[in-house]
Scaffold this motif. Structure first.
Motif, PDB file in Angstrom:
ATOM      1  N   TYR A   1       6.559  46.117  22.671  1.00 30.36           N
ATOM      2  CA  TYR A   1       7.820  46.472  22.001  1.00 30.36           C
ATOM      3  C   TYR A   1       9.034  45.702  22.502  1.00 30.36           C
ATOM      4  CZ  TYR A   1       5.067  50.399  20.298  1.00 30.36           C
ATOM      5  OH  TYR A   1       4.106  51.164  19.695  1.00 30.36           O
ATOM      6  N   GLY A   2       8.833  44.773  23.432  1.00 33.07           N
ATOM      7  CA  GLY A   2       9.978  44.097  24.032  1.00 33.07           C
ATOM      8  C   GLY A   2      10.460  44.928  25.211  1.00 33.07           C
ATOM      9  N   ARG A   3      11.112  44.267  26.182  1.00 32.04           N
ATOM     10  CA  ARG A   3      11.391  44.952  27.452  1.00 32.04           C
ATOM     11  C   ARG A   3      12.762  45.610  27.533  1.00 32.04           C
ATOM     12  NH1 ARG A   3       6.749  42.694  29.050  1.00 32.04           N
ATOM     13  NH2 ARG A   3       6.722  40.568  28.317  1.00 32.04           N
ATOM     14  N   LYS A   4      13.713  45.140  26.735  1.00 30.52           N
ATOM     15  CA  LYS A   4      15.091  45.630  26.884  1.00 30.52           C
ATOM     16  C   LYS A   4      15.211  47.154  26.764  1.00 30.52           C
ATOM     17  CE  LYS A   4      19.847  44.990  25.351  1.00 30.52           C
ATOM     18  NZ  LYS A   4      20.790  44.123  24.624  1.00 30.52           N
ATOM     19  N   PRO A   5      14.605  47.819  25.735  1.00 29.16           N
ATOM     20  CA  PRO A   5      14.768  49.279  25.630  1.00 29.16           C
ATOM     21  C   PRO A   5      14.249  50.010  26.861  1.00 29.16           C
ATOM     22  CG  PRO A   5      13.700  48.382  23.649  1.00 29.16           C
ATOM     23  CD  PRO A   5      13.748  47.287  24.653  1.00 29.16           C
ATOM     24  N   PHE A   6      13.163  49.502  27.460  1.00 31.26           N
ATOM     25  CA  PHE A   6      12.579  50.167  28.630  1.00 31.26           C
ATOM     26  C   PHE A   6      13.418  49.927  29.881  1.00 31.26           C
ATOM     27  CE2 PHE A   6       8.928  49.440  25.772  1.00 31.26           C
ATOM     28  CZ  PHE A   6       8.608  50.768  25.543  1.00 31.26           C
ATOM     29  N   VAL A   7      14.004  48.720  29.998  1.00 32.45           N
ATOM     30  CA  VAL A   7      14.882  48.444  31.144  1.00 32.45           C
ATOM     31  C   VAL A   7      16.093  49.387  31.095  1.00 32.45           C
ATOM     32  CG1 VAL A   7      16.309  46.715  32.326  1.00 32.45           C
ATOM     33  CG2 VAL A   7      14.136  46.022  31.323  1.00 32.45           C
ATOM     34  N   ILE A   8      16.680  49.541  29.890  1.00 31.89           N
ATOM     35  CA  ILE A   8      17.835  50.440  29.729  1.00 31.89           C
ATOM     36  C   ILE A   8      17.435  51.885  30.069  1.00 31.89           C
ATOM     37  CG2 ILE A   8      19.387  51.475  28.012  1.00 31.89           C
ATOM     38  CD1 ILE A   8      19.488  48.647  26.688  1.00 31.89           C
ATOM     39  N   ALA A   9      16.302  52.331  29.502  1.00 35.15           N
ATOM     40  CA  ALA A   9      15.832  53.704  29.759  1.00 35.15           C
ATOM     41  C   ALA A   9      15.571  53.921  31.249  1.00 35.15           C
ATOM     42  CB  ALA A   9      14.561  53.979  28.960  1.00 35.15           C
ATOM     43  N   SER A  10      14.995  52.911  31.906  1.00 30.58           N
ATOM     44  CA  SER A  10      14.657  53.055  33.322  1.00 30.58           C
ATOM     45  C   SER A  10      15.915  53.167  34.197  1.00 30.58           C
ATOM     46  CB  SER A  10      13.798  51.887  33.795  1.00 30.58           C
ATOM     47  OG  SER A  10      14.503  50.671  33.691  1.00 30.58           O
ATOM     48  N   ILE A  11      16.962  52.402  33.844  1.00 25.56           N
ATOM     49  CA  ILE A  11      18.214  52.485  34.614  1.00 25.56           C
ATOM     50  C   ILE A  11      18.809  53.889  34.482  1.00 25.56           C
ATOM     51  CG2 ILE A  11      20.586  51.605  34.838  1.00 25.56           C
ATOM     52  CD1 ILE A  11      19.516  48.909  33.704  1.00 25.56           C
ATOM     53  N   VAL A  12      18.793  54.425  33.243  1.00 20.54           N
ATOM     54  CA  VAL A  12      19.345  55.770  32.992  1.00 20.54           C
ATOM     55  C   VAL A  12      18.554  56.822  33.774  1.00 20.54           C
ATOM     56  CG1 VAL A  12      19.711  57.540  31.220  1.00 20.54           C
ATOM     57  CG2 VAL A  12      20.275  55.148  30.728  1.00 20.54           C
ATOM     58  N   VAL A  13      17.206  56.759  33.705  1.00 23.00           N
ATOM     59  CA  VAL A  13      16.349  57.738  34.406  1.00 23.00           C
ATOM     60  C   VAL A  13      16.556  57.630  35.920  1.00 23.00           C
ATOM     61  CG1 VAL A  13      13.941  58.368  34.942  1.00 23.00           C
ATOM     62  CG2 VAL A  13      14.600  57.848  32.589  1.00 23.00           C
ATOM     63  N   PHE A  14      16.559  56.402  36.442  1.00 24.49           N
ATOM     64  CA  PHE A  14      16.672  56.177  37.878  1.00 24.49           C
ATOM     65  C   PHE A  14      18.014  56.676  38.405  1.00 24.49           C
ATOM     66  CE2 PHE A  14      17.338  53.869  41.796  1.00 24.49           C
ATOM     67  CZ  PHE A  14      16.080  53.798  42.363  1.00 24.49           C
ATOM     68  N   THR A  15      19.101  56.335  37.681  1.00 24.53           N
ATOM     69  CA  THR A  15      20.438  56.716  38.128  1.00 24.53           C
ATOM     70  C   THR A  15      20.638  58.231  38.043  1.00 24.53           C
ATOM     71  OG1 THR A  15      21.195  54.578  37.269  1.00 24.53           O
ATOM     72  CG2 THR A  15      22.891  56.135  37.889  1.00 24.53           C
TER      73      THR A  15
ATOM     74  N   GLY B   1      11.486  56.237  37.025  1.00 28.69           N
ATOM     75  CA  GLY B   1      12.493  55.215  36.677  1.00 28.69           C
ATOM     76  C   GLY B   1      12.238  53.914  37.407  1.00 28.69           C
ATOM     77  N   GLY B   2      11.888  54.015  38.707  1.00 32.34           N
ATOM     78  CA  GLY B   2      11.609  52.816  39.507  1.00 32.34           C
ATOM     79  C   GLY B   2      10.395  52.062  39.004  1.00 32.34           C
ATOM     80  N   GLY B   3       9.337  52.810  38.595  1.00 31.73           N
ATOM     81  CA  GLY B   3       8.131  52.177  38.054  1.00 31.73           C
ATOM     82  C   GLY B   3       8.401  51.474  36.739  1.00 31.73           C
ATOM     83  N   MET B   4       9.214  52.119  35.878  1.00 29.95           N
ATOM     84  CA  MET B   4       9.611  51.489  34.608  1.00 29.95           C
ATOM     85  C   MET B   4      10.380  50.197  34.879  1.00 29.95           C
ATOM     86  SD  MET B   4      10.935  54.865  32.545  1.00 29.95           S
ATOM     87  CE  MET B   4      11.526  54.057  31.056  1.00 29.95           C
ATOM     88  N   LEU B   5      11.265  50.236  35.890  1.00 27.13           N
ATOM     89  CA  LEU B   5      12.072  49.056  36.231  1.00 27.13           C
ATOM     90  C   LEU B   5      11.191  47.898  36.681  1.00 27.13           C
ATOM     91  CD1 LEU B   5      15.116  50.479  38.275  1.00 27.13           C
ATOM     92  CD2 LEU B   5      15.214  49.274  36.120  1.00 27.13           C
ATOM     93  N   VAL B   6      10.295  48.189  37.646  1.00 28.04           N
ATOM     94  CA  VAL B   6       9.433  47.133  38.181  1.00 28.04           C
ATOM     95  C   VAL B   6       8.493  46.601  37.094  1.00 28.04           C
ATOM     96  CG1 VAL B   6       7.598  46.641  39.854  1.00 28.04           C
ATOM     97  CG2 VAL B   6       9.589  47.963  40.553  1.00 28.04           C
ATOM     98  N   GLY B   7       7.980  47.522  36.256  1.00 24.24           N
ATOM     99  CA  GLY B   7       7.037  47.133  35.202  1.00 24.24           C
ATOM    100  C   GLY B   7       7.643  46.276  34.112  1.00 24.24           C
ATOM    101  N   THR B   8       8.960  46.383  33.908  1.00 24.59           N
ATOM    102  CA  THR B   8       9.595  45.650  32.805  1.00 24.59           C
ATOM    103  C   THR B   8      10.587  44.578  33.263  1.00 24.59           C
ATOM    104  OG1 THR B   8      11.196  47.463  32.607  1.00 24.59           O
ATOM    105  CG2 THR B   8       9.334  47.496  31.097  1.00 24.59           C
ATOM    106  N   ALA B   9      11.398  44.869  34.293  1.00 27.33           N
ATOM    107  CA  ALA B   9      12.456  43.930  34.690  1.00 27.33           C
ATOM    108  C   ALA B   9      11.890  42.599  35.179  1.00 27.33           C
ATOM    109  CB  ALA B   9      13.345  44.561  35.767  1.00 27.33           C
ATOM    110  N   PHE B  10      10.810  42.648  36.006  1.00 24.39           N
ATOM    111  CA  PHE B  10      10.228  41.401  36.537  1.00 24.39           C
ATOM    112  C   PHE B  10       9.686  40.517  35.414  1.00 24.39           C
ATOM    113  CE2 PHE B  10      10.373  43.813  40.428  1.00 24.39           C
ATOM    114  CZ  PHE B  10      10.507  42.868  41.426  1.00 24.39           C
ATOM    115  N   ALA B  11       9.195  41.155  34.331  1.00 28.66           N
ATOM    116  CA  ALA B  11       8.603  40.385  33.230  1.00 28.66           C
ATOM    117  C   ALA B  11       9.664  39.851  32.268  1.00 28.66           C
ATOM    118  CB  ALA B  11       7.603  41.247  32.467  1.00 28.66           C
TER     119      ALA B  11
END
Length: 531
Positions: free
Chosen positions: A83-97, A122-132
């Protein structure tokens, strides 16, 4: 939503320089968010436990985070591919914060453990999507290595300032501020990602993906059981409950393998493990994580508990390790694109890590501080040569279709290697230290003092040491020599643990020959740019 194919710029990147820089700043802030949290919280933990009174849940503050993040990394790595990474990166920042704010507001250890679990998602979502996101932005692997320095620098800065920042915040503003500090960093990363990170999706994945829920559940059971087994091992040894957890992890792993072979939309593509090159890189990620985390966790205990340094002095000796990971990554980006055989950097990196670990395993209290710092510099440069190359080589080998899941798996396997390394080293240190202290106390007929010396932390707390020596002397025992014997037992135990990490690094050098020659291609592949 306007969708168009992004034009590749001649410099091998999807966006022009300014937009690339702003997008990478967003990804770097996200990386900093996770790295900062991991290093800052450790310093505050003793204070948190003292206030919330729940020592039996001490380990769970770290475990609940690790557990949920290790499980979510491969799941969201796969979803990002579709689905592309941007929506998950945004969601992960919101969940983590949001979870960070809940951690700061915790009024009990149980509440804190649950909030840390949410933070781990949130941290797992970040690592799983941000690095890619990086290979999406920079399809040319040579250009990517140069830009990856920005992310490595953010990681290095966060690791370098984390422990000191944690101590400062806890001392002057209370332990809750350690979690609240994530709020400004989270908002800053959210702004940059929302505004500047493009929503890139791969042409091949136009069809709707059905998430492989049985696969996700089996990953959770396999990794969760393994994490719990590793967590219990140092303190409890190989009891029936620990063996049961290991058996459950193995059974879930086998069931996962069987299921994913038949599943048409597997969350964990089995064909990746049949790829000899990827298989070798995944093995190196586990071995590299083992060596790296063993050194990172036990060198500070050696310097403080074994060599009698203050936390500040030990911090000064350890800092070159995290700083030179960044410097090594920068140098690696310059060298690897100019040499004929990029695999050579893995050989050099693992050899440097092995040499540094052997040197630390032979160091004594009389070893000059400058020499200890030199060992840390060698280890840091070695890690800087290994970590970015494992990621880029795996991305290059996996291809566009499996890019996210390959990147995510590499991070997960490094964490699993770290878990196994710290647990095995921890078990050795606990057993050898206990038996060494027991022998010294037996010789002085002071066995009933074992509970006071059983925890190596006594060798770090100087006030507690002075009090214990006074009590032992008052009871007619040789207080100072007994404490010195405990210190020598700790040094011997950690020396052996770090020597094992050095042997694992030597095995890694040998394993590197299994990686087929990697060619850093300047290959452009079409992506869909959805705004």
């Amino acid at each position: 939503m306007a969708v168009h194919t992004a034009a590749h710029h001649s410099s091998g990147q999807v966006l022009p320089f300014r937009e690339s820089l702003l997008a990478m700043l967003g990804v770097s802030f996200v990386t900093m968010l996770v790295a900062l949290d991991q290093t800052v919280v450790g310093t505050a933990l003793p204070t948190i436990v003292a206030e919330l009174r729940g020592f039996e849940l001490y380990a769970w503050v770290a475990t609940s985070y690790l557990l949920t993040s290790v499980i979510t990394v491969p799941i969201f790595g796969r979803l990002g591919d579709y689905y592309g990474r941007k929506p998950f990166v945004i969601a992960s920042i919101v969940v983590f914060t949001a979870a960070s704010v809940l951690c700061g507001a915790a009024n009990s250890m149980l509440f804190l453990v649950i909030a840390r679990g949410l933070q781990g998602i949130g941290g797992g979502m970040l690592v799983g999507t941000a690095f890619a996101c990086i290979p999406d932005l920079f399809p040319d692997s040579v250009v990517r290595l140069r830009w990856q320095v920005l992310m490595s620098s953010a990681f290095g800065i966060a690791n370098a300032i984390g422990p000191s920042l944690g101590g400062f915040l806890t001392q002057y503003y209370g332990w809750r501020s350690v979690f609240y500090v994530n709020l400004p960093v989270g908002l800053l990363s959210l702004f940059f990602v929302w505004k500047y990170l493009p929503h890139l999706r791969h042409v091949a994945h136009e069809a709707r993906m059905r998430l492989d829920w049985p696969g996700a559940l089996l990953i959770a059971v396999a990794l969760g059981s393994l994490q719990l087994f590793v967590e219990r091992l140092p303190g409890h040894g190989l009891r029936a409950s620990a063996i049961g957890l290991l058996a459950l992890a193995v059974a879930a792993g086998w069931a996962l393998w069987q299921w994913e072979r038949r599943c048409p939309q597997a969350i964990l593509p089995v064909d990746m493990f049949r790829n000899a090159s990827l298989n070798a890189l995944f093995t190196l990620a586990v071995l590299g994580g083992f060596t790296m985390f063993s050194l990172l966790f036990y060198a500070p205990l050696l310097f403080q508990g074994g060599f009698g340094m203050t936390p500040k002095e030990a911090g000064v000796v350890i800092t070159p390790l995290v700083v030179f990971i960044t410097i090594g990554s920068i140098a690696n980006g310059r060298i690897v694109s100019r040499i004929r055989n990029p695999n050579l950097m893995l050989y050099i990196g693992f050899s440097m890590m092995a040499a540094a670990c052997f040197a630390v395993a032979l160091a004594t209290r009389g070893t000059p501080r400058g020499l200890l710092m030199a060992f840390m510099i060698v280890a840091g440069i070695g890690l800087g040569f290994v970590m970015p190359n494992l990621t880029v080589f795996a991305q290059q080998t996996a291809g566009r279709e499996h890019l996210g899941i390959a990147t995510a798996l590499l991070q997960s396997l490094r964490m699993i290697g770290g878990m196994i390394g710290t647990a095995l080293t921890g078990t050795m240190v606990t057993q050898l230290y206990s038996s060494g202290v027991q022998r010294a106390l037996d010789a002085d007929h002071a066995t009933h003092w074992l509970p006071q010396l059983a925890d190596p932390q006594i060798l770090i707390n100087r006030d507690a040491q002075a009090s214990l020596i006074a009590d032992l002397t008052h009871a007619g025992h040789l207080g100072a020599p007994l404490l010195e014997a405990a210190r020598e037992a700790l040094v011997s135990a950690i020396h052996l643990g770090i020597a094992v990490a050095a042997v694992v690094a030597v095995v890694s050098v040998w394993q590197t020959r299994r990686v087929p020659p990697v060619k850093l291609q300047r290959k452009m592949e079409p992506v869909i740019h959805a705004d």
